[in-house]
Design a protein around this motif. Structure first.
Motif, PDB file in Angstrom:
ATOM      1  N   ARG A  13      -4.336   6.189   2.612  1.00 57.20           N
ATOM      2  CA  ARG A  13      -3.560   5.033   2.201  1.00 57.20           C
ATOM      3  C   ARG A  13      -4.331   4.258   1.132  1.00 57.20           C
TER       4      ARG A  13
ATOM      5  N   TYR B  29       0.860  -1.168   0.000  1.00 59.31           N
ATOM      6  CA  TYR B  29       0.000   0.000   0.000  1.00 59.31           C
ATOM      7  C   TYR B  29       0.902   1.225   0.000  1.00 59.31           C
ATOM      8  N   ARG B  30       0.301   2.362  -0.317  1.00 58.36           N
ATOM      9  CA  ARG B  30       1.071   3.604  -0.221  1.00 58.36           C
ATOM     10  C   ARG B  30       0.163   4.736   0.225  1.00 58.36           C
ATOM     11  N   GLN B  31       0.801   5.705   0.841  1.00 57.83           N
ATOM     12  CA  GLN B  31       0.087   6.918   1.228  1.00 57.83           C
ATOM     13  C   GLN B  31       0.820   8.086   0.618  1.00 57.83           C
TER      14      GLN B  31
END
Length: 121
Positions: A45, A37-39
């Motif tokens: 997120r 995942y990325r924010q």
């Protein structure tokens, strides 16, 4: 105690590549799903890619054909190979693993500490 430790973030120019690693330690019976995942700045997120125990992978449309999720079971490590990076890929990347620690036991959800990826234009 299961622990996920990430490494491999950094600063790269647009068009460059980075590889993130997520090393898993502890007593594990079975890994069900591995994911990244990325924010990104100003956003919640978001899911990037995932891989199930049978090997099938899925990718978000925004990174499809640029990122690859894979793992090396001999090293208990999950990877995210990121190619042709774009400034909009800048953010903190988190590995996520859903696993069971014993047969028939409940599934647990573990997260890495996060790795900063910065892509300059």
């Amino acid at each position: 105690q299961v622990r996920l430790v990430e490494s491999g973030g950094g600063l790269v120019q647009a068009g460059g590549s980075l590889r993130l690693s997520c090393t898993v330690s502890g007593d594990i019976f079975r890994v069900n799903t591995e994911a990244w995942y990325r924010q990104t700045p100003g956003k919640e997120r978001e899911w990037v890619a995932s891989r199930v125990s049978g090997g099938a992978t899925n990718y978000a449309d925004s990174i499809k054909d640029r990122f690859t999720i894979f793992s090396d079971n001999t090293k208990n490590t999950l990877y995210l190979q990121m190619n042709n990076l774009k400034p909009e890929d800048t953010g903190v990347y988190y590995c996520n693993i859903k696993l069971r620690v014993r047969p028939g036991g409940k599934q647990y959800d573990y997260w890495g500490q996060g790795a900063q990826v910065t892509v300059s234009s």
